[in-house]
Scaffold this motif. Structure first.
Motif, mmCIF file in Angstrom:
data_model
loop_
_atom_site.group_PDB
_atom_site.id
_atom_site.type_symbol
_atom_site.label_atom_id
_atom_site.label_comp_id
_atom_site.label_asym_id
_atom_site.label_seq_id
_atom_site.Cartn_x
_atom_site.Cartn_y
_atom_site.Cartn_z
ATOM 1 N N ARG A 85 33.538 25.428 83.965
ATOM 2 C CA ARG A 85 33.379 26.163 82.705
ATOM 3 C C ARG A 85 32.955 27.594 83.004
ATOM 4 O O ARG A 85 32.390 27.881 84.059
ATOM 5 C CB ARG A 85 32.309 25.540 81.810
ATOM 6 C CG ARG A 85 32.632 24.167 81.284
ATOM 7 C CD ARG A 85 33.722 24.231 80.201
ATOM 8 N NE ARG A 85 34.161 22.914 79.833
ATOM 9 C CZ ARG A 85 33.643 22.209 78.837
ATOM 10 N NH1 ARG A 85 32.677 22.672 78.105
ATOM 11 N NH2 ARG A 85 34.115 21.009 78.572
ATOM 12 N N VAL A 86 33.188 28.476 82.019
ATOM 13 C CA VAL A 86 32.743 29.866 82.082
ATOM 14 C C VAL A 86 32.032 30.164 80.774
ATOM 15 O O VAL A 86 32.584 29.931 79.693
ATOM 16 C CB VAL A 86 33.932 30.836 82.275
ATOM 17 C CG1 VAL A 86 33.442 32.279 82.313
ATOM 18 C CG2 VAL A 86 34.717 30.489 83.542
ATOM 19 N N PHE A 87 30.791 30.658 80.883
ATOM 20 C CA PHE A 87 29.986 30.994 79.713
ATOM 21 C C PHE A 87 29.609 32.466 79.754
ATOM 22 O O PHE A 87 29.294 33.004 80.816
ATOM 23 C CB PHE A 87 28.693 30.159 79.671
ATOM 24 C CG PHE A 87 28.934 28.687 79.501
ATOM 25 C CD1 PHE A 87 29.165 28.148 78.246
ATOM 26 C CD2 PHE A 87 28.938 27.839 80.597
ATOM 27 C CE1 PHE A 87 29.389 26.782 78.089
ATOM 28 C CE2 PHE A 87 29.148 26.477 80.453
ATOM 29 C CZ PHE A 87 29.383 25.948 79.194
ATOM 30 N N ASP A 88 29.627 33.099 78.586
ATOM 31 C CA ASP A 88 29.204 34.494 78.432
ATOM 32 C C ASP A 88 27.682 34.527 78.286
ATOM 33 O O ASP A 88 27.134 33.856 77.399
ATOM 34 C CB ASP A 88 29.877 35.102 77.208
ATOM 35 C CG ASP A 88 29.690 36.597 77.113
ATOM 36 O OD1 ASP A 88 28.548 37.067 77.265
ATOM 37 O OD2 ASP A 88 30.686 37.292 76.874
ATOM 38 N N ILE A 115 23.555 25.231 77.375
ATOM 39 C CA ILE A 115 22.527 24.195 77.229
ATOM 40 C C ILE A 115 23.150 22.894 76.731
ATOM 41 O O ILE A 115 22.863 21.816 77.259
ATOM 42 C CB ILE A 115 21.387 24.686 76.324
ATOM 43 C CG1 ILE A 115 20.590 25.763 77.073
ATOM 44 C CG2 ILE A 115 20.475 23.548 75.879
ATOM 45 C CD1 ILE A 115 19.594 26.524 76.242
ATOM 46 N N ASP A 116 24.048 22.973 75.741
ATOM 47 C CA ASP A 116 24.748 21.784 75.241
ATOM 48 C C ASP A 116 25.563 21.116 76.352
ATOM 49 O O ASP A 116 25.591 19.886 76.471
ATOM 50 C CB ASP A 116 25.668 22.132 74.071
ATOM 51 C CG ASP A 116 24.906 22.522 72.814
ATOM 52 O OD1 ASP A 116 23.695 22.251 72.729
ATOM 53 O OD2 ASP A 116 25.535 23.110 71.916
ATOM 54 N N TYR A 117 26.225 21.927 77.164
ATOM 55 C CA TYR A 117 27.013 21.426 78.283
ATOM 56 C C TYR A 117 26.116 20.663 79.267
ATOM 57 O O TYR A 117 26.430 19.542 79.672
ATOM 58 C CB TYR A 117 27.706 22.607 78.971
ATOM 59 C CG TYR A 117 28.496 22.259 80.202
ATOM 60 C CD1 TYR A 117 29.812 21.813 80.105
ATOM 61 C CD2 TYR A 117 27.939 22.399 81.468
ATOM 62 C CE1 TYR A 117 30.551 21.501 81.238
ATOM 63 C CE2 TYR A 117 28.675 22.088 82.601
ATOM 64 C CZ TYR A 117 29.969 21.650 82.485
ATOM 65 O OH TYR A 117 30.687 21.340 83.601
ATOM 66 N N PRO A 176 31.031 19.113 75.807
ATOM 67 C CA PRO A 176 31.761 19.612 74.638
ATOM 68 C C PRO A 176 33.057 20.302 75.079
ATOM 69 O O PRO A 176 33.110 20.846 76.190
ATOM 70 C CB PRO A 176 30.801 20.626 74.001
ATOM 71 C CG PRO A 176 29.456 20.328 74.595
ATOM 72 C CD PRO A 176 29.694 19.680 75.915
ATOM 73 N N PRO A 177 34.065 20.261 74.246
ATOM 74 C CA PRO A 177 35.328 20.909 74.618
ATOM 75 C C PRO A 177 35.152 22.407 74.818
ATOM 76 O O PRO A 177 34.237 23.009 74.282
ATOM 77 C CB PRO A 177 36.265 20.622 73.438
ATOM 78 C CG PRO A 177 35.406 20.098 72.347
ATOM 79 C CD PRO A 177 34.108 19.678 72.928
ATOM 80 N N ARG A 178 36.048 22.964 75.617
ATOM 81 C CA ARG A 178 35.987 24.405 75.919
ATOM 82 C C ARG A 178 36.270 25.229 74.697
ATOM 83 O O ARG A 178 36.985 24.943 73.856
ATOM 84 C CB ARG A 178 37.000 24.776 76.994
ATOM 85 C CG ARG A 178 36.643 24.150 78.293
ATOM 86 C CD ARG A 178 37.616 24.550 79.351
ATOM 87 N NE ARG A 178 37.310 23.703 80.514
ATOM 88 C CZ ARG A 178 37.922 23.765 81.648
ATOM 89 N NH1 ARG A 178 38.875 24.610 81.825
ATOM 90 N NH2 ARG A 178 37.601 22.991 82.637
#
Length: 141
Positions: A114-117, A126-128, A139-141
């Motif tokens: 995954r990639v988060f900003d 946090i949810d991931y 959770p879906p991307r």
């Protein structure tokens, strides 16, 4: 009941490292077991934390792209490519201020899960992490 994820953090800003560590350990069942502020250090540490070398499994690697030395892309390429190492591969997550569509595609191609900003997707991170700690699909991307 969630289990605790062992995570390694690659981030050159001490302030961000400290704040992210506190937030993840408090809210997301994550234990930061090590960190690096540059590419070479991160790659060396991650090699030592890969089974069979590791005493405890590493579940998650959190990577910034802009580092004091080198790049998070180099960490992804060296330590997070699919099939790297022995045994189960830790999930690799990029957390960056440069989460453009092109950069997201490149990170995923290099092995990021995954990639988060950093500026607006910390809650999603946090949810991931919580989903992983609770052994449910992220959770879906």
């Amino acid at each position: 009941m969630p289990h605790t994820l062992n995570a390694y953090l690659v981030e050159d800003s001490r302030l961000i490292r400290d704040n992210l560590t506190a937030a993840l350990e408090e809210m997301a069942s994550v234990k930061i077991v090590g960190w690096a502020d540059g590419e070479h250090e991160a790659v060396a540490h991650l090699a030592a934390l890969t089974p069979p070398m590791a005493q405890a499994p590493l579940d998650l690697v959190l990577i910034d792209l802009m580092l004091a030395q080198g790049s998070g892309l180099g960490v992804l390429r060296s330590a997070c490519g699919h099939g790297h190492g022995h045994g189960a591969r830790a999930r690799c997550v990029v957390l960056t201020n440069y989460a453009t569509p092109d950069m997201r595609r490149e990170c995923l191609k290099l092995g990021a899960d995954r990639v988060f900003d950093k500026s607006n997707e910390i809650d999603a991170l946090i949810d991931y992490c919580l989903a992983l700690a609770e052994d449910r699909p992220p959770p879906p991307r």
